[in-house]
Design an enzyme around this catalytic site. Sequence first.
Site, PDB file in Angstrom:
ATOM      1  N   ASP A   1       0.889  -1.166   0.000  1.00 25.35           N
ATOM      2  CA  ASP A   1       0.000   0.000   0.000  1.00 25.35           C
ATOM      3  C   ASP A   1       0.926   1.216   0.000  1.00 25.35           C
ATOM      4  O   ASP A   1       1.448   1.596   1.046  1.00 25.35           O
ATOM      5  CB  ASP A   1      -0.876  -0.020   1.254  1.00 25.35           C
ATOM      6  CG  ASP A   1      -1.861   1.139   1.276  1.00 25.35           C
ATOM      7  OD1 ASP A   1      -2.301   1.580   0.200  1.00 25.35           O
ATOM      8  OD2 ASP A   1      -2.181   1.609   2.386  1.00 25.35           O
TER       9      ASP A   1
ATOM     10  N   GLU B   1      -1.149  -1.116  -4.922  1.00 22.51           N
ATOM     11  CA  GLU B   1      -2.391  -0.373  -5.142  1.00 22.51           C
ATOM     12  C   GLU B   1      -2.226   0.574  -6.314  1.00 22.51           C
ATOM     13  O   GLU B   1      -1.236   1.299  -6.415  1.00 22.51           O
ATOM     14  CB  GLU B   1      -2.765   0.419  -3.881  1.00 22.51           C
ATOM     15  CG  GLU B   1      -4.131   1.073  -4.033  1.00 22.51           C
ATOM     16  CD  GLU B   1      -4.554   1.815  -2.785  1.00 22.51           C
ATOM     17  OE1 GLU B   1      -4.733   1.168  -1.741  1.00 22.51           O
ATOM     18  OE2 GLU B   1      -4.713   3.042  -2.859  1.00 22.51           O
TER      19      GLU B   1
ATOM     20  N   ASP C   1      -2.661   1.036   6.958  1.00 15.88           N
ATOM     21  CA  ASP C   1      -1.843   0.797   5.766  1.00 15.88           C
ATOM     22  C   ASP C   1      -1.347  -0.644   5.727  1.00 15.88           C
ATOM     23  O   ASP C   1      -1.218  -1.242   4.662  1.00 15.88           O
ATOM     24  CB  ASP C   1      -0.645   1.743   5.736  1.00 15.88           C
ATOM     25  CG  ASP C   1      -1.033   3.163   6.068  1.00 15.88           C
ATOM     26  OD1 ASP C   1      -1.169   3.971   5.151  1.00 15.88           O
ATOM     27  OD2 ASP C   1      -1.230   3.456   7.262  1.00 15.88           O
TER      28      ASP C   1
END
Lengths: 182, 182
Positions: free
Chosen positions: A7, A68, A141
Amino acid sequence: MRVLGVDPGLTRCGVGVVEGVAGRPLTMLGVGVVRTPADADLSHRLLAVEQGLERWLDEYRPECVAVERVFSQHNVRTVMGTAQASAVAMLCAARRGIPVALHTPSEVKAAVTGSGRADKAQVGAMVTRLLRLDAPPKPADAADALALAICHIWRAPAQNRLQRAVALHAAAAPTTTKGRTS
Amino acid sequence: MRVLGVDPGLTRCGVGVVEGVAGRPLTMLGVGVVRTPADADLSHRLLAVEQGLERWLDEYRPECVAVERVFSQHNVRTVMGTAQASAVAMLCAARRGIPVALHTPSEVKAAVTGSGRADKAQVGAMVTRLLRLDAPPKPADAADALALAICHIWRAPAQNRLQRAVALHAAAAPTTTKGRTS
């Protein structure tokens, strides 16, 4: 299939390693966050992200890195840093010849909760359940990185089989390998 | 002071090396473009940018890398790629312990033409004159990279002196060096 989910972020870059195949219980191998100081020079923050991710890649040797996919819909300043941190993650993987998959936040949420609009708490709760953890990983996260890895394992079983075949073929013919060995 | 200017991009990443100090005629040492195929996977494009920039850094050993500061005002898709290519440039420099400077497009235009709103032709014409070239470097990305290097040499003489002092100090105490030696 062992997947490192990333992430991306400069202040906190979530990382999580999940092993498993679609349709079977999944196992978390590691989870954490690579942090860089907000007051450091941008180039040094990117370097710190690289060094942190290299340690994760060295330790867990994932077969795939799921990152991501970054959009520009949010705060412009934050998004640029996120895009740059994601570039570092993709670069570290490509350098080792590890395939990179990009998943959007809504793909990830839909994969683990059934809804592309799920909130952070819901994602954290499902990650906890799916990986049979005692508590949701923190910060968010870190949980998001695990959700990315889970999403990748579930979304692309056919693609994963293909990638494994390619990896086996590459291992059998090491002269075609381009990655650095550092 | 030898500066590598980088006009970041995935399709064409402009690179130009200029040597000189403020107030003296400048010398162009090299100019070119690192290209990556538009149909390649994003992670492989970033890797190709890295490999291209590493060759420029190996060949010219600049004391500073000047990179265009990316804003999100233009086409979102393009800007993300530009931000990611700029991250690779900053990372390559930081890994070698080379200071990175960011300059906005209008700072660069103002430095070489006197106007922050100059067009590409005007920038190309001034780069040609300032570096005593026979013709404007092409494509425009290459000329922009040279303009960035010139801008950096002119804008920050005091800062450059400081950076040289720091570099000398670091060279005298190599145990503090963090860069890889690859």
